[in-house]
Scaffold this active site. Structure first.
Site, PDB file in Angstrom:
ATOM      1  N   GLY A 657       0.834  -1.197   0.000  1.00 18.83           N
ATOM      2  CA  GLY A 657       0.000   0.000   0.000  1.00 18.83           C
ATOM      3  C   GLY A 657       0.866   1.243   0.000  1.00 18.83           C
ATOM      4  O   GLY A 657       1.651   1.454   0.911  1.00 18.83           O
ATOM      5  N   GLY A 662       3.121   3.175   3.976  1.00 19.52           N
ATOM      6  CA  GLY A 662       4.349   2.956   3.227  1.00 19.52           C
ATOM      7  C   GLY A 662       5.419   2.197   3.963  1.00 19.52           C
ATOM      8  O   GLY A 662       6.358   1.708   3.360  1.00 19.52           O
ATOM      9  N   ASP A 736      -7.130 -12.225  16.292  1.00 22.19           N
ATOM     10  CA  ASP A 736      -7.074 -11.548  17.589  1.00 22.19           C
ATOM     11  C   ASP A 736      -7.116 -10.041  17.393  1.00 22.19           C
ATOM     12  O   ASP A 736      -6.287  -9.313  17.934  1.00 22.19           O
ATOM     13  CB  ASP A 736      -5.821 -11.978  18.352  1.00 22.19           C
ATOM     14  CG  ASP A 736      -5.910 -11.585  19.834  1.00 22.19           C
ATOM     15  OD1 ASP A 736      -7.013 -11.175  20.273  1.00 22.19           O
ATOM     16  OD2 ASP A 736      -4.902 -11.671  20.528  1.00 22.19           O
TER      17      ASP A 736
END
Ligand SMILES: *[C@@H]1O[C@H](CO)[C@@H](O)[C@H](O)[C@H]1NC(C)=O
Ligand SMILES: *[C@@H]1O[C@H](CO)[C@@H](O)[C@H](O)[C@H]1NC(C)=O
Ligand SMILES: *[C@@H]1O[C@H](CO)[C@@H](O)[C@H](O)[C@H]1NC(C)=O
Ligand SMILES: *[C@@H]1O[C@H](CO)[C@@H](O)[C@H](O)[C@H]1NC(C)=O
Ligand SMILES: *[C@@H]1O[C@H](CO)[C@@H](O)[C@H](O)[C@H]1NC(C)=O
Ligand SMILES: *[C@@H]1O[C@H](CO)[C@@H](O)[C@H](O)[C@H]1NC(C)=O
Ligand SMILES: *[C@@H]1O[C@H](CO)[C@@H](O)[C@H](O)[C@H]1NC(C)=O
Length: 926
Positions: A657, A662, A736
């Site tokens: 992404g 970054g 979790d």
């Protein structure tokens, strides 16, 4: 019919003519009913459930204008409305425009479980033939109308769970003459539970001679139970818990009762001695009052008993003499009274008993071994008495036992190894006794144990390594105030769900194993008053300000923690602490000069765990008894080099992404490290701000998270989860998701962390599991099926988002959200009160959208929850500018492959999936 014809003088005319007249009569009569119903419908804010309430334009009004086929309306053979039943329909509005006088015939009016507001109108008394009136579970207010006294034929009246106020007017009841023409003469069941009615219970209540059930619990009644109640000679169920009543004598010798609930009042004096004189009493509760005197004599031979709660009174008597054998008894709570005597072996003959609590009395003697044979006993509480002798090894026979409390007695001898056989045990407390000898290693077999307390005994020897097998352990591990020696086992670090650890006041020596830094759930640790020495590594969780830690009074612990000497030689990460290090390097190469570094490592370790053997080979280590969890043992440099290689020195092409995230890299590791082909893990930047949970908990830091920021956090987490679920091959389930596992960077960007229990999702969907994750975030289906799907993450995400909105864990609100319709939840009611309410329209819209997403994520049925990708896309799609968003809801397409969701202007599919047998929501635990 004949009567009607006579009225019209129609005897002499032909049969056909008779029929026509009859029709006209009926039509005339029911037109008013029709009109009244339609007028009421027009007044309701949401008429969608009453779609069938229409009169279609037709040439034949005589057959169409009757309401008999309409939803909820039932007619008799003469087409008179005799029943209006709109229970559970979501009906909203008031009774204001319903003219009850148009309905001379109804026998039944059932409107329970709706959203009716305003008061119960006085003209309801016009339904004078009514047999059955149920208005329960609405939002009605005002007082009970006096016209209810018109209901002389009513058998059941239920106004429970409304905001009805005022007192019970004596005029509602018949007079005492037996000739009364008004009042609730025929009534059998009178229910007004959980309303706001108060005052005294009128004596006239005794004039309801047919009364079988009186349920007025959860109100504000005070004063005495009126003695006249003995005149209700059929009374079987009396529920008056949770009021302010003080004088019980009115119950007198009422011996027809099967259920008597007196709990949580202000009663003093004695319990009625003859309460079970006729041997009918099944369900008896008088808990949380100030009753004194003896246990009612009639209880001794009361074979019918099923459930008894007398806890928290000041009852006296002898526990071995005042009780008998009860074939049907399942639940007996006598705790916190003043009972004396010994525990009788007879209790074991009450074979159905699953709950026995006699804690907080003055019971002496041994625990009879017969009691240890009770196969159905699930909870046994003998705490805070004066029991002595040893705990028999036969305790292992209590095969259903889940909660065992023997604490605060005078028990001696060793802890029997048989305790390890209690495979259903969730909580064990044998603290504050005189137990000696070692901790049996068999305790490690208690795989469901959530809490273990052995403190304040004379237990010696070492802590067995097997304690580390208690994976379920969550709320407490307390071994303090004993004589334990030796080192703290590294295996303790495996207890990653543990919240509170206390090993203080023992003779533990050696250094603190660095594996303890894996105990990410710890919020309190006490190792004080031992003989521990050596440095506290700086990369461990002990540096977290959220952790309540006590390391004082040891032999030679040092470190940068308050109360400890600084260590002489500082263990600083290579590269130094002063200059801001390059993101990933500091985490991996130095093994974390900050605790968050270790978080990342936990993630990596978990992925490695299954390949432990190869891992050791690679390390060329001959000894195999090292703990693979140990940070010291792990050679981070090699891993780091492999990561460097895998990411080509963190080449931009390995970024996940662009822009916002970054600093997250995707590294594909080759064999031999990851022998089973390609695997994926995430390497994070150093997270200066700690966890989201920490920030939300801190009032000051929570203010930094303003509304736009919080929406961004939601987006960030959605992005990460969408990536794990949909862009990794095979997909990764996080399992979790909680606010503890969302880490905040310096610029308040959210990062998902802790892959300690992450699992690769096998695409055949066979992901069986035992419970892992964090209570309060786990999806309800995990309670009845062990199959984990990515929808479990979606559920946890929903909880997390709600927590971001509210600033705290939503708790009970979750179950409310699951029950209520989407549109009935106002986002403004849940927003974190510490922040000023959002001012900008855009933010309000965004928060509304987020709230809708929450509702869809919390659907009880996993299939009804959206996918993470669709959630992420929704959040990203700049839909916030869509002004029609208010009516927008999500609907899943059948095309699971694409996981596509789209906007719809229709309501969502109703989430009222039937609950499965053992369905239990996490918030509904005992
Ligand atoms: C009853 O509820 C209505 C509407 O909810 C409200 O307008 C009215 O003030 C309430 N009356 C009382 C006495 O609380
Ligand atoms: C009681 O019922 C009768 C017969 O329907 C009616 O005439 C009378 O007005 C009702 N009384 C009240 C108080 O509603
Ligand atoms: C009852 O009234 C209280 C205020 O006294 C209000 O907060 C609550 O929402 C009302 N409950 C219902 C079910 O109407
Ligand atoms: C029971 O009812 C009778 C007849 O109405 C009455 O005389 C008596 O006082 C009542 N008993 C009590 C305890 O009020
Ligand atoms: C209850 O019954 C006993 C005898 O069984 C009697 O002595 C006592 O007065 C009765 N109590 C009341 C309140 O009726
Ligand atoms: C025990 O329960 C069963 C089933 O409900 C019932 O038939 C039986 O009568 C009960 N026994 C006693 C002594 O009340
Ligand atoms: C534990 O205490 C007992 C006496 O209570 C003693 O005999 C035994 O040697 C002790 N064991 C250890 C390991 O210290």
């Amino acid at each position: 019919m004949a009567n009607q014809f006579r009225n019209y003088g129609a005897f002499a005319v032909s049969a056909a003519w008779m029929l026509l007249i009859a029709l006209c009569k009926i039509t005339a009569g029911s037109t008013t009913e029709t009109e009244s119903l339609l007028r009421w419908k027009q007044s309701l804010p949401d008429q969608s459930i009453l779609q069938s309430w229409v009169t279609p334009a037709t040439n034949n009004p005589s057959t169409t204008q009757r309401p008999c086929g309409w939803r909820g309306i039932t007619c008799d053979t003469a087409d008179n409305v005799i029943e209006i039943n709109l229970a559970y329909t979501g009906l909203k509005g008031t009774f204001k425009n319903l003219d009850f006088s148009s309905f001379p015939n109804p026998l039944r009016l059932d409107l329970k479980y709706n959203q009716l507001k305003g008061s119960i109108p006085e003209n309801i008394g016009m339904l004078s033939k009514l047999r059955y009136l149920d208005l329960s579970t609405n939002s009605l207010n005002g007082t009970l109308p006096l016209s209810l006294a018109n209901f002389t034929q009513v058998l059941e009246l239920d106004v429970s769970r409304n905001n009805v106020t005022g007192e019970l007017d004596p005029r509602l009841f018949p007079d005492g003459t037996g000739q009364s023409k008004t009042g609730l003469i025929s009534i059998k069941n009178f229910l007004s539970q959980n309303t706001k009615i108060g005052g005294r219970i009128p004596n006239e209540i005794g004039n309801m001679r047919s009364l079988v059930l009186l349920a007025i619990d959860f109100n504000s009644f005070h004063g005495p139970i009126p003695p006249a109640i003995v005149n209700c000679s059929q009374l079987s169920v009396l529920r008056i818990s949770q009021n302010q009543l003080s004088v019980p004598q009115g119950i007198g010798n009422l011996s027809t009762l099967t259920t008597l609930h007196l709990a949580e009042n202000k009663f003093t004096g004695q319990l009625p001695p003859q309460v079970c004189r006729r041997g009918k009493l099944v369900n008896f509760s008088a808990a949380y009052n100030s009753f004194t005197g003896p246990i009612p004599v009639s209880l001794r031979n009361c074979q019918s008993l099923y459930r008894v709660r007398l806890e928290y009174n000041q009852l006296t008597g002898y526990i071995d003499q005042d009780f008998g054998v009860y074939p049907n008894l399942t639940y007996m709570d006598l705790s916190y009274n003043k009972l004396q005597g010994q525990l009788s072996p007879n209790w074991s003959q009450s074979k159905e008993l699953s709950f026995l609590s006699v804690g907080g009395n003055m019971i002496v003697g041994r625990i009879p071994h017969e009691i240890l044979q009770m196969k159905k006993l699930g909870k046994l509480d003998l705490s805070s008495n004066q029991l002595s002798g040893e705990i028999s090894i036969e305790i292992g026979n209590l095969s259903s036992m889940s909660i065992l409390r023997l604490n605060d007695n005078k028990l001696s001898g060793k802890i029997p190894a048989g305790i390890g056989l209690l495979s259903n045990l969730q909580s064990l407390d044998i603290s504050m006794n005189m137990l000696s000898g070692p901790i049996p290693y068999q305790l490690g077999d208690l795989s469901k144990l959530l809490s273990l307390n052995l403190s304040q005994n004379f237990i010696n020897g070492t802590i067995p390594d097997q304690i580390g097998n208690l994976f379920a352990l969550q709320s407490l591990l307390d071994l303090s105030y004993n004589s334990l020696s030796g080192e703290i086992p590294t295996q303790l670090g495996k207890l990653t769900n543990l919240i509170s650890l206390n090993l203080s006041h023992n003779y533990l020596s050696g250094s603190i194993p660095s594996s303890l830094s894996h105990m990410l759930s710890l919020s309190s640790i006490n190792l004080s008053y031992n003989l521990l020495e050596g440095p506290l590594l700086e990369d461990n969780i002990f540096n977290s300000s959220q952790l309540e830690a006590d390391f004082s009074n040891n032999k030679g612990l040092c470190g940068k923690i308050q109360g400890l000497q600084p260590c002489k030689t500082s263990i600083t990460a290579p590269g130094g602490k002063d200059k801001k290090p390059k993101p990933v390097i500091i985490i991996v190469a130095s093994l974390g000069s900050a605790f968050l570094g270790s978080l990342m490592l936990v993630g990596i370790f978990a992925f490695l765990l299954e390949r432990k053997a190869r891992f050791i080979l690679k390390e060329q280590e001959p000894t195999t008894n090292r703990d693979p969890f140990s940070v010291r043992y792990f050679n981070g440099k090699i891993l780091y080099e492999d990561i460097l290689e895998a990411t080509k020195n963190f080449d931009d092409m390995y970024f996940i992404g662009e822009g916002a995230s970054g600093k997250v890299y995707k590294a594909e590791m080759p064999a031999p490290w990851f022998l089973l082909g390609m695997h994926v893990f995430l390497v994070y930047d150093f997270m200066e701000r700690g966890s989201l949970a920490d920030m939300l908990r801190n009032d000051k830091e929570a203010l930094e998270l303003d509304w736009p920021k919080r929406v961004e956090i939601v987006q960030g987490v959605a992005r990460a989860l969408s990536y794990l679920h949909h862009d990794c091959v095979p997909p990764i389930l996080h399992r979790d998701i909680s606010s503890k596992n969302v880490l905040m960077s310096a610029d308040l960007e959210a990062h998902v962390s802790d892959f300690g229990i992450a699992r690769f999702l096998k695409l055949d969907g066979s992901n069986w599991t035992t419970f892992a994750g964090t209570y309060g975030y786990s999806a309800p289906e995990l309670a009845y099926t062990m199959v984990v799907t990515e929808k479990c993450d979606v559920y946890s995400f929903g909880i997390l988002v709600l927590e971001v909105l509210m600033g705290k864990h939503p708790g009970d609100l979750i179950s409310k959200i699951q029950i209520l319709a989407v549109e009935s939840i106002n986002v403004k009611d849940v927003l974190d009160p510490r922040l000023p309410p959002p001012v900008y329209e855009k933010t309000v819209h965004e928060l509304q959208l987020v709230m809708k997403l929450v509702v869809s994520c919390l659907q009880a049925s996993p299939q009804s929850r959206p996918t993470m990708r669709s959630l992420y896309q929704l959040l990203e799609a700049d839909i916030f500018r869509v002004s029609t968003m208010a009516s927008m809801v999500l609907q899943e397409t059948n095309d699971h492959e694409k996981g596509a969701w789209y906007y719809s202007h229709e309501g969502p599919p109703r989430s009222d999936i039937p609950h499965r047998g053992n369905y239990r929501h996490p918030q509904h635990g005992k």
